[in-house]
Scaffold this motif. Structure first.
Motif, PDB file in Angstrom:
ATOM      1  N   ALA A 268       0.872  -1.225  -0.054  1.00 18.14           N
ATOM      2  CA  ALA A 268      -0.116  -0.011  -0.024  1.00 18.14           C
ATOM      3  C   ALA A 268       0.808   1.180   0.008  1.00 18.14           C
ATOM      4  CB  ALA A 268      -0.899  -0.091   1.175  1.00 18.14           C
ATOM      5  N   VAL A 269       1.666   1.306   0.948  1.00 16.37           N
ATOM      6  CA  VAL A 269       2.751   2.567   1.053  1.00 16.37           C
ATOM      7  C   VAL A 269       3.441   2.716  -0.459  1.00 16.37           C
ATOM      8  CG1 VAL A 269       4.704   3.582   2.451  1.00 16.37           C
ATOM      9  CG2 VAL A 269       2.793   2.201   3.481  1.00 16.37           C
ATOM     10  N   LYS A 270       3.947   1.538  -0.806  1.00 19.11           N
ATOM     11  CA  LYS A 270       4.838   1.557  -2.192  1.00 19.11           C
ATOM     12  C   LYS A 270       3.953   2.085  -3.468  1.00 19.11           C
ATOM     13  CE  LYS A 270       7.317  -1.898  -5.200  1.00 19.11           C
ATOM     14  NZ  LYS A 270       6.182  -2.016  -6.195  1.00 19.11           N
ATOM     15  N   SER A 271       2.637   1.765  -3.095  1.00 16.56           N
ATOM     16  CA  SER A 271       1.924   2.202  -4.409  1.00 16.56           C
ATOM     17  C   SER A 271       1.482   3.652  -4.422  1.00 16.56           C
ATOM     18  CB  SER A 271       0.617   1.371  -4.540  1.00 16.56           C
ATOM     19  OG  SER A 271      -0.302   1.432  -3.333  1.00 16.56           O
ATOM     20  N   VAL A 272       1.410   4.023  -3.268  1.00 19.57           N
ATOM     21  CA  VAL A 272       1.058   5.664  -3.002  1.00 19.57           C
ATOM     22  C   VAL A 272       2.440   6.382  -3.385  1.00 19.57           C
ATOM     23  CG1 VAL A 272       0.499   7.524  -1.437  1.00 19.57           C
ATOM     24  CG2 VAL A 272      -0.611   5.281  -1.173  1.00 19.57           C
ATOM     25  N   PHE A 273       3.634   5.971  -2.940  1.00 20.87           N
ATOM     26  CA  PHE A 273       4.843   6.603  -3.067  1.00 20.87           C
ATOM     27  C   PHE A 273       5.127   6.642  -4.771  1.00 20.87           C
ATOM     28  CE2 PHE A 273       7.664   8.285   0.267  1.00 20.87           C
ATOM     29  CZ  PHE A 273       7.096   7.921   1.393  1.00 20.87           C
ATOM     30  N   GLU A 274       4.896   5.477  -5.436  1.00 17.71           N
ATOM     31  CA  GLU A 274       4.999   5.427  -6.742  1.00 17.71           C
ATOM     32  C   GLU A 274       3.879   6.214  -7.565  1.00 17.71           C
ATOM     33  OE1 GLU A 274       6.539   0.677  -7.532  1.00 17.71           O
ATOM     34  OE2 GLU A 274       4.281   1.289  -7.513  1.00 17.71           O
ATOM     35  N   ALA A 275       2.789   6.587  -7.078  1.00 19.88           N
ATOM     36  CA  ALA A 275       1.914   7.404  -7.528  1.00 19.88           C
ATOM     37  C   ALA A 275       2.673   8.900  -7.629  1.00 19.88           C
ATOM     38  CB  ALA A 275       0.630   7.556  -7.017  1.00 19.88           C
ATOM     39  N   PHE A 276       3.135   9.170  -6.318  1.00 18.08           N
ATOM     40  CA  PHE A 276       3.670  10.533  -6.240  1.00 18.08           C
ATOM     41  C   PHE A 276       4.926  10.634  -7.189  1.00 18.08           C
ATOM     42  CE2 PHE A 276       1.056  13.521  -3.648  1.00 18.08           C
ATOM     43  CZ  PHE A 276       0.026  12.384  -3.048  1.00 18.08           C
ATOM     44  N   GLY A 449      13.469  14.186  -6.742  1.00 20.33           N
ATOM     45  CA  GLY A 449      13.998  12.958  -7.700  1.00 20.33           C
ATOM     46  C   GLY A 449      15.178  12.268  -7.167  1.00 20.33           C
ATOM     47  N   ARG A 450      15.819  12.650  -6.247  1.00 16.94           N
ATOM     48  CA  ARG A 450      16.984  12.207  -5.689  1.00 16.94           C
ATOM     49  C   ARG A 450      16.989  10.967  -5.238  1.00 16.94           C
ATOM     50  NH1 ARG A 450      18.123  17.885  -4.309  1.00 16.94           N
ATOM     51  NH2 ARG A 450      17.893  17.407  -2.208  1.00 16.94           N
ATOM     52  N   MET A 451      15.658  10.514  -4.636  1.00 14.57           N
ATOM     53  CA  MET A 451      15.584   9.047  -4.152  1.00 14.57           C
ATOM     54  C   MET A 451      14.422   8.448  -4.798  1.00 14.57           C
ATOM     55  SD  MET A 451      15.224   8.502   0.024  1.00 14.57           S
ATOM     56  CE  MET A 451      16.917   8.746   0.312  1.00 14.57           C
ATOM     57  N   THR A 452      14.585   7.078  -5.057  1.00 22.26           N
ATOM     58  CA  THR A 452      13.438   6.395  -5.565  1.00 22.26           C
ATOM     59  C   THR A 452      12.637   5.759  -4.621  1.00 22.26           C
ATOM     60  OG1 THR A 452      14.542   4.254  -5.548  1.00 22.26           O
ATOM     61  CG2 THR A 452      15.163   5.523  -7.476  1.00 22.26           C
ATOM     62  N   THR A 453      11.429   5.275  -4.816  1.00 21.21           N
ATOM     63  CA  THR A 453      10.715   4.966  -3.956  1.00 21.21           C
ATOM     64  C   THR A 453      11.143   3.709  -3.073  1.00 21.21           C
ATOM     65  OG1 THR A 453       8.375   5.266  -5.478  1.00 21.21           O
ATOM     66  CG2 THR A 453       8.236   3.722  -3.889  1.00 21.21           C
ATOM     67  N   LYS A 454      11.620   2.748  -3.826  1.00 21.43           N
ATOM     68  CA  LYS A 454      12.392   1.787  -3.027  1.00 21.43           C
ATOM     69  C   LYS A 454      13.493   2.384  -2.048  1.00 21.43           C
ATOM     70  CE  LYS A 454      14.926  -2.713  -4.145  1.00 21.43           C
ATOM     71  NZ  LYS A 454      15.962  -2.599  -3.161  1.00 21.43           N
ATOM     72  N   GLU A 455      14.289   3.067  -2.691  1.00 27.11           N
ATOM     73  CA  GLU A 455      15.136   4.013  -1.513  1.00 27.11           C
ATOM     74  C   GLU A 455      14.521   4.468  -0.488  1.00 27.11           C
ATOM     75  OE1 GLU A 455      18.866   4.718  -5.128  1.00 27.11           O
ATOM     76  OE2 GLU A 455      17.397   6.145  -4.526  1.00 27.11           O
ATOM     77  N   LEU A 457      11.400   4.000   0.950  1.00 23.60           N
ATOM     78  CA  LEU A 457      10.987   3.348   1.924  1.00 23.60           C
ATOM     79  C   LEU A 457      12.093   2.526   2.673  1.00 23.60           C
ATOM     80  CD1 LEU A 457       7.717   2.250  -0.106  1.00 23.60           C
ATOM     81  CD2 LEU A 457       8.102   4.230   1.208  1.00 23.60           C
ATOM     82  N   GLU A 458      12.980   2.014   2.067  1.00 22.88           N
ATOM     83  CA  GLU A 458      13.892   1.152   2.926  1.00 22.88           C
ATOM     84  C   GLU A 458      14.571   2.364   3.815  1.00 22.88           C
ATOM     85  OE1 GLU A 458      16.920  -0.089  -0.028  1.00 22.88           O
ATOM     86  OE2 GLU A 458      15.532  -1.892  -0.465  1.00 22.88           O
ATOM     87  N   THR A 459      14.683   3.572   3.570  1.00 16.71           N
ATOM     88  CA  THR A 459      15.317   4.604   4.697  1.00 16.71           C
ATOM     89  C   THR A 459      14.358   4.875   5.860  1.00 16.71           C
ATOM     90  OG1 THR A 459      16.599   5.556   2.523  1.00 16.71           O
ATOM     91  CG2 THR A 459      16.359   6.789   4.739  1.00 16.71           C
ATOM     92  N   MET A 460      13.164   4.990   5.373  1.00 19.12           N
ATOM     93  CA  MET A 460      11.995   5.347   6.385  1.00 19.12           C
ATOM     94  C   MET A 460      11.662   3.884   7.261  1.00 19.12           C
ATOM     95  SD  MET A 460       9.526   7.438   3.734  1.00 19.12           S
ATOM     96  CE  MET A 460       8.279   8.026   5.109  1.00 19.12           C
ATOM     97  N   GLN A 461      11.988   2.766   6.757  1.00 18.24           N
ATOM     98  CA  GLN A 461      11.846   1.549   7.487  1.00 18.24           C
ATOM     99  C   GLN A 461      12.901   1.563   8.424  1.00 18.24           C
ATOM    100  OE1 GLN A 461       9.130  -0.658   7.735  1.00 18.24           O
ATOM    101  NE2 GLN A 461      10.197  -1.099   9.447  1.00 18.24           N
ATOM    102  N   LYS A 462      14.079   1.667   7.878  1.00 22.65           N
ATOM    103  CA  LYS A 462      15.444   1.632   8.745  1.00 22.65           C
ATOM    104  C   LYS A 462      15.210   2.600   9.880  1.00 22.65           C
ATOM    105  CE  LYS A 462      19.107   0.858   6.547  1.00 22.65           C
ATOM    106  NZ  LYS A 462      20.372   1.144   5.717  1.00 22.65           N
ATOM    107  N   ALA A 463      14.643   3.678   9.716  1.00 26.19           N
ATOM    108  CA  ALA A 463      14.501   4.635  10.596  1.00 26.19           C
ATOM    109  C   ALA A 463      13.456   4.280  11.892  1.00 26.19           C
ATOM    110  CB  ALA A 463      14.204   6.225  10.287  1.00 26.19           C
ATOM    111  N   ALA A 464      12.239   3.701  11.370  1.00 25.38           N
ATOM    112  CA  ALA A 464      11.063   3.201  12.315  1.00 25.38           C
ATOM    113  C   ALA A 464      11.892   1.961  12.992  1.00 25.38           C
ATOM    114  CB  ALA A 464      10.108   2.601  11.456  1.00 25.38           C
ATOM    115  N   ASP A 465      12.742   1.020  12.209  1.00 24.33           N
ATOM    116  CA  ASP A 465      13.294   0.052  12.787  1.00 24.33           C
ATOM    117  C   ASP A 465      14.278   0.499  14.074  1.00 24.33           C
ATOM    118  OD1 ASP A 465      12.071  -1.802  11.443  1.00 24.33           O
ATOM    119  OD2 ASP A 465      13.741  -2.271   9.954  1.00 24.33           O
TER     120      ASP A 465
END
Length: 479
Positions: A268-276, A449-455, A457-465
């Protein structure tokens, strides 16, 4: 402005109820279970005699210091309350200050145990981390004030005069209440009704495909579809959060609240980021506004017609009023549906209580700080709050029957349309550093545009972890 045709009491009663339903179940903070956040014995300052006219026992000649965040609401609404306090306690010296540097100016003295203020509007980019203040027992419990008679009717407690979500937002997993808000905030996609309907000859997009079509039409006319403040790029989450819930359901956003593994990497989060990300790739976004005042600079560009949509909260109507032209038609729209597979419908809304206040546990005049808040929740002060800021007061029915400005009117209609589908991100309150620091950096890089959706979300998840694994940060868990 025009008259409303909606009964505000009914609308907001319903809103308050659903807001509470939207709050996740929470267990007690272990560190606060024994009276955390400043118990009765920790309250600072002298006390006066309690009476029917003085139910909180305010010492009549005790000075009162008030600090207000000088942001979208300015501070006139608070000065009204401070003047009420001075009138009712003529022997007390009342001093009110306004600043954008709440944490910078106030937190060091709170940490040292000699706060400079008795009541604080803890808001803005430099707000103090309320979760840490609660954990460290540096804020007073509002329970005594909530159980006191309301200002206007001694037969009704302050608690019962307010929308219930106000207290729930300040509980932080305890039975107390350590932060109280004074207004309902509506987040979403803000736009000019005149630009959308007259300049672009379009209707508000209810799907993402329609959003892209509106942005293309705007680009063809030399107008950007979107903008955001580069100095505070986390604003983008004001528009994305409800969409996370819309696409993935409440479970998707509750996973964020509880710091669950991979919550920020869900489909769900991935699809929203891809939309933006598509907005960025198609150069529909007006960038810049990189300084500390980037939010007001961006809003000025918006009211001058440089872009169509901006992520914002309902304070924007007051904050941007000096640059908003007549007939602009400031309006908030709910986030568009991404696909027919969305779990919540179009109209799902991010609408929590807003403008938080605290009373420091070691304040020189804790009882005065609590009394100031009791006055803030009076009918007189609530109506004044609305007149000065356009904000929807926390006092139930305070502005029933009044004429509303366009932004407030649209906020109310958005709340009505949302019905039960109001969502509130508790992680933003419980683990504020994620929002103000970690995710702010991510959103800045992503929107440029300096960070992709994948990058991202990985960074946000790492911060939450990181927060989840930090033993010094108290976690609020499901009951």
């Amino acid at each position: 402005m025009g008259p409303t045709n909606v009964n505000r009491r009914d609308v907001l009663k319903r809103t308050a109820g659903v807001s509470l339903l939207a709050l996740p179940g929470i267990g007690a903070l272990s560190s606060c279970a024994a009276g955390g956040g400043g118990g009765e014995k920790d309250k600072g300052g002298e006390k006066g005699e309690k009476s029917a006219k003085n139910p909180l026992g305010v010492k009549e000649d005790a000075a009162l210091a008030v600090y207000i965040f000088n942001g979208g609401y300015k501070d006139k609404y608070a000065k009204f309350v401070s003047d009420m306090y001075a009138k009712n306690h003529p022997k007390a010296k009342v001093d009110q200050k306004a600043t954008e540097k709440i944490a910078t100016q106030l937190q060091p003295k709170i940490v040292r145990g000699n706060p400079a203020a008795d009541v604080i509007n803890n808001s803005g980019a430099d707000q103090m981390n309320i979760g840490k203040l609660v954990t460290n027992k540096q804020v007073a419990d509002f329970t005594e004030m909530l159980d006191a008679p309301s200002w206007d009717d001694p037969k009704v407690t302050v608690r019962d005069s307010l929308y219930p979500a106000m207290q729930a937002m300040g509980a932080f997993g305890t039975k107390g209440c350590y932060q109280l808000n004074i207004a309902m905030t509506v987040y979403g996609n803000w736009y000019s009704k005149r630009m959308l309907e007259e300049t672009l000859e379009a209707q508000y997009p209810k799907t993402w495909d329609e959003m892209l079509a509106v942005c293309k039409k705007a680009k063809d006319k030399g107008i950007h579809g979107w903008s955001y403040p580069g100095g505070h790029p986390r604003y983008m989450l004001f528009s994305m959060y409800a969409m996370f819930a819309q696409v993935g359901g409440r479970e998707a956003v509750e996973a964020m609240d509880y710091l669950e593994p991979n919550a920020w990497k869900s489909d769900a989060v991935k699809s929203v980021f891809e939309a933006f990300e598509e907005l960025v790739a198609k150069k529909y976004v007006l960038t810049g506004f990189d300084g500390p005042q980037g939010h007001t600079e961006m809003q000025t560009a918006w009211t001058k017609g440089k872009c169509v949509f901006v992520p914002n909260g309902s304070w924007v109507e007051n904050e941007a009023k000096d640059t908003t032209p007549q007939g602009f038609g400031m309006t908030v729209g709910a986030t568009p549906s991404l696909s027919s597979g969305d779990k919540l419908p179009f109209g799902t809304l991010y609408s929590p209580p807003g403008e938080p206040f605290i009373v420091p546990a070691k304040a020189a005049n804790v009882q005065g700080g609590l009394e100031w808040m009791r006055m803030m929740y009076s009918k007189e002060a609530s109506v004044n709050l609305f007149k000065e800021t356009g904000g929807i007061p926390a006092l139930k029915g305070a502005i029933d029957g009044m004429q509303l400005p366009p932004g407030t009117d649209s906020s109310q209609k958005a709340i009505t349309a949302a019905g039960d589908n109001i969502v509130i991100p508790m992680w933003k309150e419980w683990y504020a550093e994620l929002f103000t620091a970690d995710f702010d950096k991510v959103m800045g890089a992503f929107m440029m545009g300096r960070m992709t959706t994948k990058e991202a979300l990985e960074t946000m998840q790492k911060a939450a972890d990181r927060v989840a694994a930090d033993p010094d940060i108290t976690k609020i868990k499901k009951s």
